[in-house]
Design a protein around this motif. Structure first.
Motif, PDB file in Angstrom:
ATOM      1  N   ILE A 176     107.410 -27.540  46.268  1.00 41.66           N
ATOM      2  CA  ILE A 176     108.132 -28.756  46.661  1.00 41.66           C
ATOM      3  C   ILE A 176     109.634 -28.560  46.473  1.00 41.66           C
ATOM      4  O   ILE A 176     110.443 -28.922  47.332  1.00 41.66           O
ATOM      5  N   PHE A 177     110.024 -27.981  45.326  1.00 38.43           N
ATOM      6  CA  PHE A 177     111.440 -27.801  45.019  1.00 38.43           C
ATOM      7  C   PHE A 177     112.134 -26.966  46.091  1.00 38.43           C
ATOM      8  O   PHE A 177     113.229 -27.319  46.560  1.00 38.43           O
ATOM      9  N   PHE A 178     111.531 -25.878  46.496  1.00 40.64           N
ATOM     10  CA  PHE A 178     112.207 -24.959  47.408  1.00 40.64           C
ATOM     11  C   PHE A 178     111.919 -25.226  48.890  1.00 40.64           C
ATOM     12  O   PHE A 178     112.726 -24.850  49.742  1.00 40.64           O
ATOM     13  N   ASN A 179     110.800 -25.870  49.201  1.00 44.30           N
ATOM     14  CA  ASN A 179     110.400 -25.960  50.610  1.00 44.30           C
ATOM     15  C   ASN A 179     110.282 -27.361  51.190  1.00 44.30           C
ATOM     16  O   ASN A 179     110.205 -27.507  52.412  1.00 44.30           O
ATOM     17  N   GLU A 180     110.277 -28.392  50.341  1.00 39.01           N
ATOM     18  CA  GLU A 180     109.992 -29.715  50.875  1.00 39.01           C
ATOM     19  C   GLU A 180     111.091 -30.751  50.649  1.00 39.01           C
ATOM     20  O   GLU A 180     110.980 -31.866  51.165  1.00 39.01           O
ATOM     21  N   LEU A 181     112.136 -30.406  49.916  1.00 39.34           N
ATOM     22  CA  LEU A 181     113.193 -31.374  49.650  1.00 39.34           C
ATOM     23  C   LEU A 181     114.308 -31.254  50.683  1.00 39.34           C
ATOM     24  O   LEU A 181     114.576 -30.178  51.225  1.00 39.34           O
ATOM     25  N   SER A 182     114.979 -32.378  50.936  1.00 35.18           N
ATOM     26  CA  SER A 182     116.031 -32.408  51.959  1.00 35.18           C
ATOM     27  C   SER A 182     117.417 -32.145  51.381  1.00 35.18           C
ATOM     28  O   SER A 182     118.338 -31.776  52.107  1.00 35.18           O
ATOM     29  N   GLU A 183     117.586 -32.337  50.063  1.00 33.57           N
ATOM     30  CA  GLU A 183     118.902 -32.127  49.465  1.00 33.57           C
ATOM     31  C   GLU A 183     119.306 -30.657  49.518  1.00 33.57           C
ATOM     32  O   GLU A 183     118.472 -29.769  49.654  1.00 33.57           O
ATOM     33  N   ASP A 184     120.617 -30.435  49.394  1.00 35.91           N
ATOM     34  CA  ASP A 184     121.094 -29.063  49.267  1.00 35.91           C
ATOM     35  C   ASP A 184     120.446 -28.436  48.041  1.00 35.91           C
ATOM     36  O   ASP A 184     120.212 -29.114  47.037  1.00 35.91           O
ATOM     37  N   LEU A 185     120.212 -27.150  48.102  1.00 38.21           N
ATOM     38  CA  LEU A 185     119.471 -26.468  47.036  1.00 38.21           C
ATOM     39  C   LEU A 185     120.093 -26.694  45.669  1.00 38.21           C
ATOM     40  O   LEU A 185     119.395 -26.935  44.685  1.00 38.21           O
ATOM     41  N   VAL A 186     121.422 -26.641  45.588  1.00 34.58           N
ATOM     42  CA  VAL A 186     122.096 -26.769  44.291  1.00 34.58           C
ATOM     43  C   VAL A 186     122.005 -28.186  43.726  1.00 34.58           C
ATOM     44  O   VAL A 186     122.238 -28.404  42.535  1.00 34.58           O
ATOM     45  N   ASP A 187     121.682 -29.159  44.576  1.00 35.13           N
ATOM     46  CA  ASP A 187     121.612 -30.547  44.127  1.00 35.13           C
ATOM     47  C   ASP A 187     120.197 -30.974  43.750  1.00 35.13           C
ATOM     48  O   ASP A 187     119.982 -32.107  43.308  1.00 35.13           O
ATOM     49  N   ARG A 188     119.226 -30.109  43.911  1.00 36.84           N
ATOM     50  CA  ARG A 188     117.843 -30.463  43.621  1.00 36.84           C
ATOM     51  C   ARG A 188     117.590 -30.445  42.115  1.00 36.84           C
ATOM     52  O   ARG A 188     118.219 -29.708  41.367  1.00 36.84           O
ATOM     53  N   ASP A 189     116.640 -31.267  41.698  1.00 37.28           N
ATOM     54  CA  ASP A 189     116.351 -31.416  40.266  1.00 37.28           C
ATOM     55  C   ASP A 189     114.841 -31.330  40.064  1.00 37.28           C
ATOM     56  O   ASP A 189     114.088 -32.160  40.562  1.00 37.28           O
ATOM     57  N   VAL A 190     114.405 -30.324  39.324  1.00 38.86           N
ATOM     58  CA  VAL A 190     112.974 -30.108  39.124  1.00 38.86           C
ATOM     59  C   VAL A 190     112.337 -31.258  38.344  1.00 38.86           C
ATOM     60  O   VAL A 190     111.129 -31.511  38.459  1.00 38.86           O
ATOM     61  N   ARG A 191     113.139 -31.992  37.570  1.00 44.41           N
ATOM     62  CA  ARG A 191     112.608 -33.129  36.818  1.00 44.41           C
ATOM     63  C   ARG A 191     112.130 -34.236  37.752  1.00 44.41           C
ATOM     64  O   ARG A 191     111.115 -34.887  37.496  1.00 44.41           O
ATOM     65  N   GLN A 192     112.859 -34.438  38.844  1.00 44.11           N
ATOM     66  CA  GLN A 192     112.439 -35.437  39.825  1.00 44.11           C
ATOM     67  C   GLN A 192     111.180 -34.999  40.562  1.00 44.11           C
ATOM     68  O   GLN A 192     110.311 -35.809  40.891  1.00 44.11           O
ATOM     69  N   VAL A 193     111.075 -33.703  40.826  1.00 46.85           N
ATOM     70  CA  VAL A 193     109.865 -33.172  41.476  1.00 46.85           C
ATOM     71  C   VAL A 193     108.661 -33.370  40.571  1.00 46.85           C
ATOM     72  O   VAL A 193     107.591 -33.810  41.013  1.00 46.85           O
ATOM     73  N   LEU A 194     108.832 -33.058  39.293  1.00 49.46           N
ATOM     74  CA  LEU A 194     107.743 -33.211  38.330  1.00 49.46           C
ATOM     75  C   LEU A 194     107.313 -34.670  38.237  1.00 49.46           C
ATOM     76  O   LEU A 194     106.107 -34.975  38.195  1.00 49.46           O
ATOM     77  N   LYS A 195     108.272 -35.554  38.218  1.00 43.89           N
ATOM     78  CA  LYS A 195     107.979 -36.990  38.162  1.00 43.89           C
ATOM     79  C   LYS A 195     107.186 -37.428  39.389  1.00 43.89           C
ATOM     80  O   LYS A 195     106.230 -38.214  39.286  1.00 43.89           O
TER      81      LYS A 195
END
Length: 447
Positions: free
Chosen positions: A328-347
């Protein structure tokens, strides 16, 4: 994390302490054992060698900081201009100047006596984050005891466990065994089923740390069992001696951004500042002493001559979750890679577990006032379910330990699930809605 990556080695920063460590001190390429390193840095000879290497670096035409000529006045000027990003003992790691005060955070697990200031830590984290994202990796911090393995003092083996002394595996090739007798730390250790496969597959997606509240000597011995070729952790083995707070674990000693870190641990209270990064593990109780430690009056796995399942056990289950979060972190989020947060993915992943479930508790809490503060109530909400104190047609589950209570009888009449509180905890540990049939409360009392 290797302190010197390709990106670090070619960094434009003139005060690159990581390059200094590899070039001048060979801290990560040494073949000596961790214990030998720790002992060696305490003597006068080691300090002499350090100072010699600092002086050699200062006088080099390839000087890391400024490339100055070999003149004492220029060395002094360099010391005055140096920001002192870190130190060994009381010496700056760049210019060699003696520093009167200690500041920053200690990173003794990387190198004995190493301390970095906050600006340097942030700089290194930014570089590491860029390097990790380029390689599609995140950071995984792993607890040892009750998470990856279970250990007991030899004197704590029960008579029913004494047979284990004749079933330990050879330390010559630890990858072929799971039960080991370690006289150096006076323990017997059982690796959790599936752990070798778990580490191998997780290492493809994560840069991994060990972080234990155990002593340093114990941590190193466990690391040898889990990673005999130093493929997964290298020097990234953090013990309680390396933490900055007593009885607490913190990501301040991990050289990675919190937005890219996942933690796997059986104890939530150890991570009070980082609960959003935490995946709570079901505890592995192989030895009787482990059961007694947590107040369980039951037979241990060793006493039952049983063990967790390789394919359906805790580590196999959590590996699927880790792969899902990584994808999800690397392939399914729309934000720029540097702005992604694994804590939100986990939630987000956690909130899908009990989605669509509406739970009413019956006599699980002492009072109605305490209900919305109870850990089970909060757990249901974190897992995506909703909680209520009122009965209506939208309720899907009654959670109780007593089938004779009014709400329990209502559940039977209305054909709702009547389950034990363990159903919630199991769903939380296994990150999926567990089959209610395994947790039904027997309706034995008269209607």
């Amino acid at each position: 994390m290797s302190l010197v990556t390709n990106s670090l080695a070619h960094s434009s920063s003139s005060d690159d302490f990581a390059a200094f460590l590899d070039v001048a001190l060979d801290s990560h390429s040494s073949d000596s054992s961790p214990n030998e390193k720790a002992e060696g840095h305490n003597n006068v000879e080691t300090e002499r060698i350090k100072r010699h290497k600092v002086e050699k670096l200062e006088n080099s035409g390839e000087d890391i900081l400024y490339g100055v000529e070999e003149h004492s006045s220029e060395v002094l000027s360099k010391q005055q201009l140096c920001s002192h990003p870190g130190s060994f003992g009381n010496m700056c790691i760049i210019c060699g100047q003696r520093l009167d005060e200690e500041s920053g955070v200690t990173f003794g697990y990387i190198h004995k006596g190493l301390r970095l200031n906050n600006d340097e830590i942030n700089r290194l984290r930014n570089i590491d984050m860029k390097n990790l994202l380029q390689h599609k990796k995140l950071i995984l911090v792993l607890d040892l005891d009750h998470t990856l393995l279970n250990s007991t003092q030899l004197g704590h083996l029960t008579p029913e466990e004494d047979y284990l002394r004749n079933q330990t595996d050879s330390l010559e090739d630890v990858t072929k065994g799971s039960l080991f007798l370690l006289h150096s730390v006076h323990t017997m250790t059982k690796l959790r089923p599936f752990v070798h496969t778990f580490l191998k597959e997780a290492s493809q997606l994560f840069e991994m740390y060990i972080y234990t509240m155990g002593e340093r000597a114990y941590a190193y011995e466990m690391a040898k069992l889990l990673d005999p070729k130093r493929e997964y952790f290298s020097s990234k083995v953090i013990s309680r001696d390396d933490g900055t707070q007593k009885h607490q674990k913190g990501l301040d000693v991990v050289l990675g951004h919190e937005s890219a870190v996942l933690i796997l641990d059986d104890t939530e209270n150890a991570w009070t500042k980082h609960k959003e990064n935490l995946i709570l593990m079901e505890r592995y109780h192989f030895f009787a002493s482990s059961c007694h430690q947590f107040g369980f009056n039951c037979k241990s796995l060793s006493e039952l001559k049983s063990d967790e399942s390789e394919t359906d056990g805790a580590l196999a289950t959590i590996l699927k979750v880790l792969k899902q979060v990584h994808n999800i972190f690397f392939n399914e989020l729309s934000e720029d890679l540097v702005d992604r947060d694994v804590r939100q993915v986990l939630k987000t992943v956690r909130s899908k577990v009990l989605e669509g479930c509406k739970v009413v508790f019956s006599r699980v809490f002492p009072t109605k006032f305490q209900a919305d503060n109870h850990h089970l109530w909060k757990m249901v909400e974190q897992l995506g379910g909703t909680c209520s104190t009122e009965l209506d047609a939208s309720v899907t589950h009654i959670v109780s330990t007593d089938a004779g209570m009014e709400k329990s009888r209502w559940a039977v009449k209305e054909q709702k699930f009547l389950v034990h509180p363990q159903w919630i905890e199991a769903s939380n540990y296994f990150w999926k809605r567990e089959a209610e049939e395994k947790f039904l409360v027997e309706h034995t009392k008269k209607q």
